[in-house]
Design a protein around this motif. Structure first.
Motif, PDB file in Angstrom:
ATOM      1  N   SER A  76      48.101 -37.262   7.214  1.00 61.05           N
ATOM      2  CA  SER A  76      47.659 -36.238   8.151  1.00 61.05           C
ATOM      3  C   SER A  76      46.183 -35.922   7.962  1.00 61.05           C
ATOM      4  CB  SER A  76      48.499 -34.973   7.936  1.00 61.05           C
ATOM      5  OG  SER A  76      48.138 -34.005   8.862  1.00 61.05           O
ATOM      6  N   PRO A  77      45.300 -36.614   8.683  1.00 64.13           N
ATOM      7  CA  PRO A  77      43.868 -36.353   8.539  1.00 64.13           C
ATOM      8  C   PRO A  77      43.363 -35.190   9.396  1.00 64.13           C
ATOM      9  CG  PRO A  77      44.188 -38.223   9.978  1.00 64.13           C
ATOM     10  CD  PRO A  77      45.560 -37.789   9.500  1.00 64.13           C
ATOM     11  N   GLU A  78      44.270 -34.452  10.038  1.00 66.03           N
ATOM     12  CA  GLU A  78      43.848 -33.362  10.906  1.00 66.03           C
ATOM     13  C   GLU A  78      43.450 -32.147  10.075  1.00 66.03           C
ATOM     14  OE1 GLU A  78      47.010 -34.727  11.366  1.00 66.03           O
ATOM     15  OE2 GLU A  78      46.359 -36.163  12.878  1.00 66.03           O
ATOM     16  N   LEU A  79      42.480 -31.404  10.579  1.00 66.04           N
ATOM     17  CA  LEU A  79      41.951 -30.238   9.875  1.00 66.04           C
ATOM     18  C   LEU A  79      42.998 -29.160   9.606  1.00 66.04           C
ATOM     19  CD1 LEU A  79      39.561 -28.663   8.688  1.00 66.04           C
ATOM     20  CD2 LEU A  79      39.163 -27.765  10.976  1.00 66.04           C
ATOM     21  N   PRO A  80      43.856 -28.802  10.549  1.00 63.58           N
ATOM     22  CA  PRO A  80      44.795 -27.702  10.268  1.00 63.58           C
ATOM     23  C   PRO A  80      45.689 -27.954   9.061  1.00 63.58           C
ATOM     24  CG  PRO A  80      44.768 -28.152  12.604  1.00 63.58           C
ATOM     25  CD  PRO A  80      43.963 -29.238  11.946  1.00 63.58           C
ATOM     26  N   THR A  81      46.117 -29.179   8.869  1.00 67.10           N
ATOM     27  CA  THR A  81      47.006 -29.453   7.747  1.00 67.10           C
ATOM     28  C   THR A  81      46.267 -29.468   6.418  1.00 67.10           C
ATOM     29  OG1 THR A  81      46.774 -31.832   8.086  1.00 67.10           O
ATOM     30  CG2 THR A  81      48.619 -30.736   9.169  1.00 67.10           C
ATOM     31  N   MET A  82      44.951 -29.643   6.449  1.00 73.70           N
ATOM     32  CA  MET A  82      44.178 -29.671   5.208  1.00 73.70           C
ATOM     33  C   MET A  82      44.122 -28.312   4.524  1.00 73.70           C
ATOM     34  SD  MET A  82      41.010 -32.113   6.036  1.00 73.70           S
ATOM     35  CE  MET A  82      41.237 -33.557   7.016  1.00 73.70           C
ATOM     36  N   PHE A  83      44.461 -27.262   5.248  1.00 79.81           N
ATOM     37  CA  PHE A  83      44.523 -25.940   4.612  1.00 79.81           C
ATOM     38  C   PHE A  83      45.647 -25.899   3.573  1.00 79.81           C
ATOM     39  CE2 PHE A  83      42.086 -24.591   8.342  1.00 79.81           C
ATOM     40  CZ  PHE A  83      41.140 -23.786   7.736  1.00 79.81           C
ATOM     41  N   GLY A  84      46.531 -26.855   3.605  1.00 82.72           N
ATOM     42  CA  GLY A  84      47.567 -26.962   2.592  1.00 82.72           C
ATOM     43  C   GLY A  84      46.978 -27.156   1.197  1.00 82.72           C
ATOM     44  N   ALA A  85      45.808 -27.777   1.106  1.00 85.94           N
ATOM     45  CA  ALA A  85      45.161 -27.960  -0.199  1.00 85.94           C
ATOM     46  C   ALA A  85      44.817 -26.607  -0.825  1.00 85.94           C
ATOM     47  CB  ALA A  85      43.915 -28.824  -0.058  1.00 85.94           C
ATOM     48  N   LEU A  86      44.380 -25.658  -0.002  1.00 91.59           N
ATOM     49  CA  LEU A  86      44.118 -24.304  -0.517  1.00 91.59           C
ATOM     50  C   LEU A  86      45.398 -23.646  -0.999  1.00 91.59           C
ATOM     51  CD1 LEU A  86      41.593 -22.676   1.971  1.00 91.59           C
ATOM     52  CD2 LEU A  86      41.238 -23.214  -0.421  1.00 91.59           C
ATOM     53  N   SER A  87      46.462 -23.840  -0.251  1.00 95.48           N
ATOM     54  CA  SER A  87      47.746 -23.257  -0.665  1.00 95.48           C
ATOM     55  C   SER A  87      48.244 -23.898  -1.955  1.00 95.48           C
ATOM     56  CB  SER A  87      48.788 -23.439   0.432  1.00 95.48           C
ATOM     57  OG  SER A  87      48.438 -22.667   1.550  1.00 95.48           O
ATOM     58  N   GLY A  88      48.040 -25.199  -2.105  1.00 98.33           N
ATOM     59  CA  GLY A  88      48.431 -25.868  -3.336  1.00 98.33           C
ATOM     60  C   GLY A  88      47.643 -25.361  -4.533  1.00 98.33           C
ATOM     61  N   ALA A  89      46.340 -25.146  -4.340  1.00 98.40           N
ATOM     62  CA  ALA A  89      45.524 -24.574  -5.421  1.00 98.40           C
ATOM     63  C   ALA A  89      45.989 -23.158  -5.739  1.00 98.40           C
ATOM     64  CB  ALA A  89      44.052 -24.587  -5.026  1.00 98.40           C
ATOM     65  N   GLY A  90      46.370 -22.416  -4.709  1.00 97.48           N
ATOM     66  CA  GLY A  90      46.895 -21.067  -4.922  1.00 97.48           C
ATOM     67  C   GLY A  90      48.201 -21.073  -5.696  1.00 97.48           C
ATOM     68  N   LEU A  91      49.040 -22.060  -5.408  1.00 99.36           N
ATOM     69  CA  LEU A  91      50.293 -22.174  -6.155  1.00 99.36           C
ATOM     70  C   LEU A  91      50.028 -22.475  -7.633  1.00 99.36           C
ATOM     71  CD1 LEU A  91      52.532 -24.127  -3.642  1.00 99.36           C
ATOM     72  CD2 LEU A  91      52.706 -21.731  -4.306  1.00 99.36           C
ATOM     73  N   PHE A  92      48.999 -23.266  -7.899  1.00 97.90           N
ATOM     74  CA  PHE A  92      48.632 -23.530  -9.293  1.00 97.90           C
ATOM     75  C   PHE A  92      48.186 -22.234  -9.974  1.00 97.90           C
ATOM     76  CE2 PHE A  92      45.373 -24.416 -12.468  1.00 97.90           C
ATOM     77  CZ  PHE A  92      46.131 -25.156 -13.367  1.00 97.90           C
ATOM     78  N   LEU A  93      47.384 -21.435  -9.274  1.00101.83           N
ATOM     79  CA  LEU A  93      46.936 -20.164  -9.850  1.00101.83           C
ATOM     80  C   LEU A  93      48.111 -19.215 -10.088  1.00101.83           C
ATOM     81  CD1 LEU A  93      43.667 -19.531  -7.833  1.00101.83           C
ATOM     82  CD2 LEU A  93      43.880 -20.248 -10.216  1.00101.83           C
ATOM     83  N   ILE A  94      49.073 -19.214  -9.184  1.00107.94           N
ATOM     84  CA  ILE A  94      50.261 -18.377  -9.379  1.00107.94           C
ATOM     85  C   ILE A  94      51.047 -18.845 -10.601  1.00107.94           C
ATOM     86  CG2 ILE A  94      52.501 -17.779  -8.377  1.00107.94           C
ATOM     87  CD1 ILE A  94      51.094 -17.637  -5.664  1.00107.94           C
ATOM     88  N   ALA A  95      51.153 -20.156 -10.780  1.00101.32           N
ATOM     89  CA  ALA A  95      51.862 -20.683 -11.954  1.00101.32           C
ATOM     90  C   ALA A  95      51.162 -20.276 -13.241  1.00101.32           C
ATOM     91  CB  ALA A  95      51.964 -22.199 -11.862  1.00101.32           C
ATOM     92  N   VAL A  96      49.830 -20.314 -13.246  1.00102.64           N
ATOM     93  CA  VAL A  96      49.080 -19.866 -14.421  1.00102.64           C
ATOM     94  C   VAL A  96      49.300 -18.379 -14.642  1.00102.64           C
ATOM     95  CG1 VAL A  96      46.745 -19.510 -15.321  1.00102.64           C
ATOM     96  CG2 VAL A  96      47.354 -21.685 -14.287  1.00102.64           C
ATOM     97  N   ALA A  97      49.349 -17.627 -13.573  1.00100.56           N
ATOM     98  CA  ALA A  97      49.543 -16.175 -13.689  1.00100.56           C
ATOM     99  C   ALA A  97      50.912 -15.836 -14.266  1.00100.56           C
ATOM    100  CB  ALA A  97      49.379 -15.514 -12.330  1.00100.56           C
ATOM    101  N   VAL A  98      51.917 -16.570 -13.858  1.00 96.36           N
ATOM    102  CA  VAL A  98      53.250 -16.311 -14.383  1.00 96.36           C
ATOM    103  C   VAL A  98      53.272 -16.545 -15.890  1.00 96.36           C
ATOM    104  CG1 VAL A  98      55.621 -17.200 -14.371  1.00 96.36           C
ATOM    105  CG2 VAL A  98      54.448 -16.744 -12.225  1.00 96.36           C
ATOM    106  N   LEU A  99      52.515 -17.519 -16.341  1.00 98.19           N
ATOM    107  CA  LEU A  99      52.486 -17.826 -17.769  1.00 98.19           C
ATOM    108  C   LEU A  99      51.593 -16.878 -18.568  1.00 98.19           C
ATOM    109  CD1 LEU A  99      52.308 -21.702 -17.599  1.00 98.19           C
ATOM    110  CD2 LEU A  99      54.271 -20.299 -18.164  1.00 98.19           C
ATOM    111  N   HIS A 100      50.590 -16.284 -17.933  1.00 92.06           N
ATOM    112  CA  HIS A 100      49.616 -15.497 -18.690  1.00 92.06           C
ATOM    113  C   HIS A 100      49.514 -14.044 -18.212  1.00 92.06           C
ATOM    114  CE1 HIS A 100      48.359 -18.909 -21.007  1.00 92.06           C
ATOM    115  NE2 HIS A 100      48.269 -19.610 -19.902  1.00 92.06           N
TER     116      HIS A 100
END
Length: 132
Positions: A76-100
């Protein structure tokens, strides 16, 4: 070193998106936006995890992150779906938050919200001007 690593990931992503857009230029239809969003979310999650731990295990996760970016750009090279990368980074931050600490959870939730909102706003059908 971490900044160079992030720059390499961004360069690979940009190059793959350009190549994929050229390949998809004449095609109509394609995969759903949900599949593309989820592919970019996985790529963002792996890229954020790899960049955050670049001095330890991040170098071993880097090939997975690059492969995920490549697959997401191909799917999916379309711009709207690329916002998923921000959500994925946010999920990583949430995982770190749960641990710390809980402070990172708000930042992660913000990334996820911006990613989802950006995707939804850019996918919204646009009104066409009446032809006369």
């Amino acid at each position: 070193m971490v900044l160079a690593f992030v720059a390499i990931l961004l360069a690979v992503a940009s190059w793959q998106v350009i190549v994929a857009r050229r390949a998809h230029a004449g095609r109509r239809g394609g995969r759903s936006a949900t599949v593309g969003f989820l592919a970019w979310a996985v790529a963002g999650l792996l890229a954020a995890g790899s960049a955050a731990s670049a001095l330890s295990i991040g170098l071993f996760v880097a090939p997975l992150a690059i492969a995920a970016v490549w697959i997401a750009a191909r799917l999916s090279p379309e711009l709207p779906t690329m916002f998923g990368a921000l959500s994925g980074a946010g999920l990583f931050l949430i995982a770190v938050a749960v641990l710390h600490t809980a402070g990172w959870a708000l930042i992660g939730a913000g990334f996820v919200a911006v990613g989802v909102a950006g995707c939804l706003l850019t996918l919204r059908p646009r009104r066409r001007a009446p032809t006369g």
